[in-house]
Scaffold this motif. Structure first.
Motif, PDB file in Angstrom:
ATOM      1  N   SER A  24       0.817  -1.092   0.304  1.00 13.64           N
ATOM      2  CA  SER A  24       0.016   0.082   0.091  1.00 13.64           C
ATOM      3  C   SER A  24       0.820   1.308   0.043  1.00 13.64           C
ATOM      4  CB  SER A  24      -0.692  -0.001   1.132  1.00 13.64           C
ATOM      5  OG  SER A  24      -0.172   0.080   2.364  1.00 13.64           O
ATOM      6  N   SER A  25       0.101   2.297  -0.523  1.00 14.35           N
ATOM      7  CA  SER A  25       1.041   3.578  -0.205  1.00 14.35           C
ATOM      8  C   SER A  25      -0.186   4.703  -0.425  1.00 14.35           C
ATOM      9  CB  SER A  25       1.989   3.898  -1.459  1.00 14.35           C
ATOM     10  OG  SER A  25       1.207   3.903  -2.811  1.00 14.35           O
ATOM     11  N   GLY A  26       0.050   5.792   0.016  1.00 13.96           N
ATOM     12  CA  GLY A  26      -0.718   6.972   0.134  1.00 13.96           C
ATOM     13  C   GLY A  26      -1.555   6.990   1.293  1.00 13.96           C
ATOM     14  N   PHE A  27      -1.809   6.007   2.339  1.00 18.12           N
ATOM     15  CA  PHE A  27      -2.646   5.969   3.209  1.00 18.12           C
ATOM     16  C   PHE A  27      -1.989   5.306   4.234  1.00 18.12           C
ATOM     17  CE2 PHE A  27      -4.621   1.840   3.438  1.00 18.12           C
ATOM     18  CZ  PHE A  27      -4.307   1.400   2.168  1.00 18.12           C
ATOM     19  N   THR A  28      -2.462   5.502   5.685  1.00 19.64           N
ATOM     20  CA  THR A  28      -2.108   4.599   6.871  1.00 19.64           C
ATOM     21  C   THR A  28      -3.110   3.354   6.754  1.00 19.64           C
ATOM     22  OG1 THR A  28      -1.197   6.565   7.715  1.00 19.64           O
ATOM     23  CG2 THR A  28      -1.802   4.536   9.171  1.00 19.64           C
ATOM     24  N   LEU A  29      -2.291   2.075   7.079  1.00 22.00           N
ATOM     25  CA  LEU A  29      -3.215   0.850   6.792  1.00 22.00           C
ATOM     26  C   LEU A  29      -3.878   0.996   8.276  1.00 22.00           C
ATOM     27  CD1 LEU A  29      -0.429  -1.862   5.873  1.00 22.00           C
ATOM     28  CD2 LEU A  29      -2.671  -1.180   4.877  1.00 22.00           C
ATOM     29  N   GLY A  30      -3.598   1.401   9.336  1.00 24.26           N
ATOM     30  CA  GLY A  30      -4.221   1.428  10.780  1.00 24.26           C
ATOM     31  C   GLY A  30      -5.453   2.320  10.617  1.00 24.26           C
ATOM     32  N   ARG A  31      -5.596   3.271   9.653  1.00 27.57           N
ATOM     33  CA  ARG A  31      -6.732   4.127   9.810  1.00 27.57           C
ATOM     34  C   ARG A  31      -7.796   3.578   8.507  1.00 27.57           C
ATOM     35  NH1 ARG A  31      -3.448   9.718  10.770  1.00 27.57           N
ATOM     36  NH2 ARG A  31      -3.002   9.329  12.635  1.00 27.57           N
ATOM     37  N   TYR A  94      -8.251  -9.797  -5.145  1.00 28.75           N
ATOM     38  CA  TYR A  94      -8.239  -8.342  -5.219  1.00 28.75           C
ATOM     39  C   TYR A  94      -7.941  -7.959  -3.769  1.00 28.75           C
ATOM     40  CZ  TYR A  94      -9.811  -8.490 -10.159  1.00 28.75           C
ATOM     41  OH  TYR A  94      -9.728  -8.705 -11.446  1.00 28.75           O
ATOM     42  N   CYS A  95      -7.168  -7.208  -3.468  1.00 26.93           N
ATOM     43  CA  CYS A  95      -6.976  -6.717  -2.144  1.00 26.93           C
ATOM     44  C   CYS A  95      -7.914  -5.145  -2.216  1.00 26.93           C
ATOM     45  CB  CYS A  95      -5.650  -6.323  -1.516  1.00 26.93           C
ATOM     46  SG  CYS A  95      -4.576  -5.226  -2.453  1.00 26.93           S
ATOM     47  N   ALA A  96      -8.198  -4.628  -1.192  1.00 27.45           N
ATOM     48  CA  ALA A  96      -9.268  -3.460  -1.229  1.00 27.45           C
ATOM     49  C   ALA A  96      -9.081  -2.752  -0.031  1.00 27.45           C
ATOM     50  CB  ALA A  96     -10.451  -4.000  -1.367  1.00 27.45           C
ATOM     51  N   ALA A  97      -9.332  -1.581  -0.068  1.00 26.02           N
ATOM     52  CA  ALA A  97      -9.141  -0.589   1.133  1.00 26.02           C
ATOM     53  C   ALA A  97     -10.345   0.365   1.041  1.00 26.02           C
ATOM     54  CB  ALA A  97      -7.610   0.164   1.014  1.00 26.02           C
ATOM     55  N   ARG A  98     -10.885   0.768   2.166  1.00 28.06           N
ATOM     56  CA  ARG A  98     -11.681   1.770   2.348  1.00 28.06           C
ATOM     57  C   ARG A  98     -10.903   2.922   3.131  1.00 28.06           C
ATOM     58  NH1 ARG A  98     -17.080   3.827   1.487  1.00 28.06           N
ATOM     59  NH2 ARG A  98     -17.194   5.661   2.516  1.00 28.06           N
ATOM     60  N   VAL A  99     -10.734   3.981   2.436  1.00 20.58           N
ATOM     61  CA  VAL A  99      -9.987   4.968   3.200  1.00 20.58           C
ATOM     62  C   VAL A  99     -10.723   6.194   3.186  1.00 20.58           C
ATOM     63  CG1 VAL A  99      -7.751   6.404   3.087  1.00 20.58           C
ATOM     64  CG2 VAL A  99      -7.811   3.980   2.294  1.00 20.58           C
ATOM     65  N   LEU A 107     -18.271  -5.488   4.203  1.00 26.42           N
ATOM     66  CA  LEU A 107     -18.797  -6.961   3.856  1.00 26.42           C
ATOM     67  C   LEU A 107     -19.127  -6.872   2.268  1.00 26.42           C
ATOM     68  CD1 LEU A 107     -20.537  -8.385   6.888  1.00 26.42           C
ATOM     69  CD2 LEU A 107     -18.114  -8.309   6.551  1.00 26.42           C
ATOM     70  N   SER A 108     -19.494  -5.609   1.813  1.00 22.22           N
ATOM     71  CA  SER A 108     -19.695  -5.455   0.407  1.00 22.22           C
ATOM     72  C   SER A 108     -18.671  -4.716  -0.449  1.00 22.22           C
ATOM     73  CB  SER A 108     -21.048  -4.423   0.124  1.00 22.22           C
ATOM     74  OG  SER A 108     -21.290  -4.064  -1.037  1.00 22.22           O
ATOM     75  N   PRO A 109     -18.693  -5.062  -1.547  1.00 20.29           N
ATOM     76  CA  PRO A 109     -17.462  -4.518  -2.255  1.00 20.29           C
ATOM     77  C   PRO A 109     -17.672  -2.917  -2.563  1.00 20.29           C
ATOM     78  CG  PRO A 109     -18.675  -6.003  -3.678  1.00 20.29           C
ATOM     79  CD  PRO A 109     -19.108  -6.204  -2.259  1.00 20.29           C
ATOM     80  N   LYS A 110     -18.834  -2.703  -2.429  1.00 23.60           N
ATOM     81  CA  LYS A 110     -19.196  -1.328  -2.768  1.00 23.60           C
ATOM     82  C   LYS A 110     -18.576  -0.411  -1.744  1.00 23.60           C
ATOM     83  CE  LYS A 110     -23.614  -2.640  -5.317  1.00 23.60           C
ATOM     84  NZ  LYS A 110     -24.837  -2.292  -5.514  1.00 23.60           N
ATOM     85  N   LEU A 111     -18.393  -0.858  -0.735  1.00 26.49           N
ATOM     86  CA  LEU A 111     -17.889  -0.165   0.433  1.00 26.49           C
ATOM     87  C   LEU A 111     -16.409   0.258   0.144  1.00 26.49           C
ATOM     88  CD1 LEU A 111     -19.801  -1.559   3.470  1.00 26.49           C
ATOM     89  CD2 LEU A 111     -20.403   0.437   2.150  1.00 26.49           C
ATOM     90  N   TYR A 112     -15.715  -0.426  -0.456  1.00 24.66           N
ATOM     91  CA  TYR A 112     -14.422  -0.035  -0.599  1.00 24.66           C
ATOM     92  C   TYR A 112     -14.177   0.994  -1.865  1.00 24.66           C
ATOM     93  CZ  TYR A 112     -13.528  -4.212   2.116  1.00 24.66           C
ATOM     94  OH  TYR A 112     -13.408  -5.030   3.182  1.00 24.66           O
ATOM     95  N   ASN A 113     -13.251   1.861  -1.683  1.00 28.39           N
ATOM     96  CA  ASN A 113     -12.926   2.936  -2.609  1.00 28.39           C
ATOM     97  C   ASN A 113     -11.606   2.878  -3.327  1.00 28.39           C
ATOM     98  OD1 ASN A 113     -11.478   3.782  -0.379  1.00 28.39           O
ATOM     99  ND2 ASN A 113     -12.488   5.750  -0.174  1.00 28.39           N
ATOM    100  N   HIS A 114     -10.521   1.775  -3.182  1.00 23.63           N
ATOM    101  CA  HIS A 114      -9.476   1.559  -3.647  1.00 23.63           C
ATOM    102  C   HIS A 114      -9.216   0.188  -3.826  1.00 23.63           C
ATOM    103  CE1 HIS A 114      -8.640   5.736  -3.241  1.00 23.63           C
ATOM    104  NE2 HIS A 114      -8.837   5.674  -1.998  1.00 23.63           N
ATOM    105  N   TRP A 115      -8.531  -0.439  -5.011  1.00 26.93           N
ATOM    106  CA  TRP A 115      -8.335  -1.766  -5.406  1.00 26.93           C
ATOM    107  C   TRP A 115      -7.030  -2.213  -5.671  1.00 26.93           C
ATOM    108  CZ3 TRP A 115     -12.278  -5.462  -4.335  1.00 26.93           C
ATOM    109  CH2 TRP A 115     -13.298  -4.976  -3.914  1.00 26.93           C
ATOM    110  N   GLY A 116      -6.618  -3.231  -5.667  1.00 30.44           N
ATOM    111  CA  GLY A 116      -5.455  -3.624  -6.266  1.00 30.44           C
ATOM    112  C   GLY A 116      -5.535  -4.234  -7.712  1.00 30.44           C
ATOM    113  N   GLN A 117      -4.629  -4.438  -8.309  1.00 31.82           N
ATOM    114  CA  GLN A 117      -4.829  -4.989  -9.773  1.00 31.82           C
ATOM    115  C   GLN A 117      -5.104  -6.344 -10.102  1.00 31.82           C
ATOM    116  OE1 GLN A 117      -1.950  -5.084  -8.133  1.00 31.82           O
ATOM    117  NE2 GLN A 117      -0.566  -6.360  -9.205  1.00 31.82           N
ATOM    118  N   GLY A 118      -5.051  -7.171  -8.821  1.00 29.31           N
ATOM    119  CA  GLY A 118      -5.823  -8.412  -8.969  1.00 29.31           C
ATOM    120  C   GLY A 118      -4.432  -9.623  -9.015  1.00 29.31           C
ATOM    121  N   THR A 119      -4.710 -10.657  -8.674  1.00 22.74           N
ATOM    122  CA  THR A 119      -3.664 -11.789  -8.654  1.00 22.74           C
ATOM    123  C   THR A 119      -4.463 -13.192  -8.998  1.00 22.74           C
ATOM    124  OG1 THR A 119      -1.512 -12.687  -7.886  1.00 22.74           O
ATOM    125  CG2 THR A 119      -3.260 -12.055  -6.329  1.00 22.74           C
ATOM    126  N   GLN A 120      -4.021 -13.905  -9.995  1.00 22.67           N
ATOM    127  CA  GLN A 120      -4.675 -15.195 -10.168  1.00 22.67           C
ATOM    128  C   GLN A 120      -4.102 -16.142  -9.026  1.00 22.67           C
ATOM    129  OE1 GLN A 120      -7.211 -15.849 -12.130  1.00 22.67           O
ATOM    130  NE2 GLN A 120      -7.355 -17.868 -11.355  1.00 22.67           N
TER     131      GLN A 120
END
Length: 125
Positions: A24-31, A94-99, A107-120
Protein backbone atom coordinates in the motif's frame (compact mmCIF):
# COMPACT_ATOMS: atom_id res chain seq x y z
CA UNK A 1 -2.45 9.10 -4.16
CA UNK A 2 -3.68 5.81 -2.74
CA UNK A 3 -2.31 2.73 -4.50
CA UNK A 4 -2.48 -1.00 -3.86
CA UNK A 5 -0.04 -3.26 -5.71
CA UNK A 6 -0.47 -6.99 -5.41
CA UNK A 7 1.98 -9.87 -5.60
CA UNK A 8 1.89 -13.57 -4.91
CA UNK A 9 -0.65 -16.02 -6.19
CA UNK A 10 -0.07 -18.77 -8.70
CA UNK A 11 -0.98 -22.42 -9.12
CA UNK A 12 -1.00 -24.83 -6.20
CA UNK A 13 -2.35 -28.26 -5.33
CA UNK A 14 -5.34 -28.65 -3.08
CA UNK A 15 -4.31 -28.78 0.56
CA UNK A 16 -1.30 -26.54 0.10
CA UNK A 17 -0.70 -23.02 1.36
CA UNK A 18 -0.28 -19.70 -0.37
CA UNK A 19 0.28 -16.10 0.65
CA UNK A 20 -1.02 -13.08 -1.21
CA UNK A 21 0.59 -9.70 -0.63
CA UNK A 22 -0.58 -6.16 -1.20
CA UNK A 23 1.77 -3.18 -0.97
CA UNK A 24 0.00 0.00 0.00
CA UNK A 25 0.91 3.63 -0.37
CA UNK A 26 -0.75 6.98 0.13
CA UNK A 27 -2.56 6.11 3.36
CA UNK A 28 -2.06 4.61 6.81
CA UNK A 29 -3.07 0.96 7.01
CA UNK A 30 -4.21 1.32 10.60
CA UNK A 31 -6.74 3.97 9.64
CA UNK A 32 -8.33 2.09 6.77
CA UNK A 33 -10.74 -0.74 6.29
CA UNK A 34 -9.03 -3.56 4.42
CA UNK A 35 -10.23 -6.62 2.62
CA UNK A 36 -9.64 -9.38 0.11
CA UNK A 37 -12.13 -10.44 -2.54
CA UNK A 38 -12.26 -13.39 -4.90
CA UNK A 39 -13.70 -13.24 -8.37
CA UNK A 40 -14.59 -16.73 -9.47
CA UNK A 41 -14.67 -18.24 -12.96
CA UNK A 42 -18.30 -17.15 -13.32
CA UNK A 43 -17.32 -13.59 -12.38
CA UNK A 44 -19.05 -13.75 -9.02
CA UNK A 45 -17.33 -11.55 -6.44
CA UNK A 46 -17.12 -12.94 -2.92
CA UNK A 47 -15.47 -11.67 0.21
CA UNK A 48 -12.48 -13.65 1.41
CA UNK A 49 -11.74 -11.53 4.46
CA UNK A 50 -11.98 -8.02 5.85
CA UNK A 51 -10.69 -6.06 8.80
CA UNK A 52 -11.14 -2.58 10.12
CA UNK A 53 -9.09 -0.13 12.15
CA UNK A 54 -10.22 -1.95 15.30
CA UNK A 55 -8.28 -4.97 14.08
CA UNK A 56 -11.19 -7.37 14.25
CA UNK A 57 -11.15 -9.66 11.20
CA UNK A 58 -14.15 -11.16 9.45
CA UNK A 59 -14.14 -14.40 7.49
CA UNK A 60 -17.03 -15.98 5.64
CA UNK A 61 -17.84 -19.56 6.56
CA UNK A 62 -16.24 -20.86 3.38
CA UNK A 63 -12.72 -19.80 4.44
CA UNK A 64 -12.96 -19.54 8.22
CA UNK A 65 -10.17 -21.47 9.88
CA UNK A 66 -8.18 -21.64 6.63
CA UNK A 67 -7.52 -18.01 5.64
CA UNK A 68 -5.96 -15.29 7.76
CA UNK A 69 -5.79 -11.59 7.00
CA UNK A 70 -2.86 -9.70 8.46
CA UNK A 71 -0.95 -6.48 8.01
CA UNK A 72 2.49 -5.08 8.64
CA UNK A 73 2.04 -1.38 9.18
CA UNK A 74 5.77 -0.65 9.15
CA UNK A 75 6.13 -2.25 5.71
CA UNK A 76 2.72 -0.96 4.57
CA UNK A 77 1.79 -4.50 3.62
CA UNK A 78 -1.51 -6.38 3.69
CA UNK A 79 -1.50 -10.16 3.47
CA UNK A 80 -3.90 -13.01 2.94
CA UNK A 81 -2.55 -16.29 4.23
CA UNK A 82 -4.35 -19.18 2.58
CA UNK A 83 -3.98 -22.68 3.99
CA UNK A 84 -5.58 -26.01 3.10
CA UNK A 85 -6.71 -24.49 -0.15
CA UNK A 86 -9.52 -26.06 -2.12
CA UNK A 87 -10.43 -26.08 -5.78
CA UNK A 88 -13.30 -23.70 -5.05
CA UNK A 89 -10.77 -21.12 -3.83
CA UNK A 90 -9.68 -20.67 -7.45
CA UNK A 91 -10.15 -17.19 -8.81
CA UNK A 92 -8.75 -13.71 -9.21
CA UNK A 93 -8.03 -12.18 -5.82
CA UNK A 94 -8.16 -8.46 -5.17
CA UNK A 95 -7.03 -6.51 -2.15
CA UNK A 96 -9.16 -3.53 -1.30
CA UNK A 97 -9.13 -0.55 1.03
CA UNK A 98 -11.67 1.88 2.39
CA UNK A 99 -9.86 5.11 3.18
CA UNK A 100 -10.68 6.28 5.75
CA UNK A 101 -12.44 3.44 7.55
CA UNK A 102 -16.13 4.07 8.18
CA UNK A 103 -16.19 2.30 11.52
CA UNK A 104 -18.08 -0.85 10.64
CA UNK A 105 -17.37 -4.17 8.93
CA UNK A 106 -16.93 -3.81 5.19
CA UNK A 107 -18.79 -6.81 3.83
CA UNK A 108 -19.81 -5.34 0.49
CA UNK A 109 -17.37 -4.56 -2.34
CA UNK A 110 -19.26 -1.32 -2.86
CA UNK A 111 -17.90 -0.01 0.44
CA UNK A 112 -14.29 -0.05 -0.75
CA UNK A 113 -12.88 2.90 -2.65
CA UNK A 114 -9.47 1.55 -3.67
CA UNK A 115 -8.51 -1.74 -5.31
CA UNK A 116 -5.40 -3.69 -6.26
CA UNK A 117 -4.83 -4.95 -9.76
CA UNK A 118 -5.69 -8.55 -8.92
CA UNK A 119 -3.69 -11.76 -8.82
CA UNK A 120 -4.73 -15.20 -10.03
CA UNK A 121 -4.92 -18.20 -7.73
CA UNK A 122 -5.51 -21.60 -9.29
CA UNK A 123 -6.00 -24.65 -7.10
CA UNK A 124 -5.74 -28.04 -8.74
CA UNK A 125 -7.67 -30.81 -7.09
Amino acid sequence: EVTLVQSGGGSVQAGQSLRLSCTSSGFTLGRAGLGWYRQGPDNECSLASSTGSDGSPYYPESVRGRFTISQDSAKKMLYLHMTRVKAEDTGMYYCAARVPWIGRPLLSPKLYNHWGQGTQVTVAS
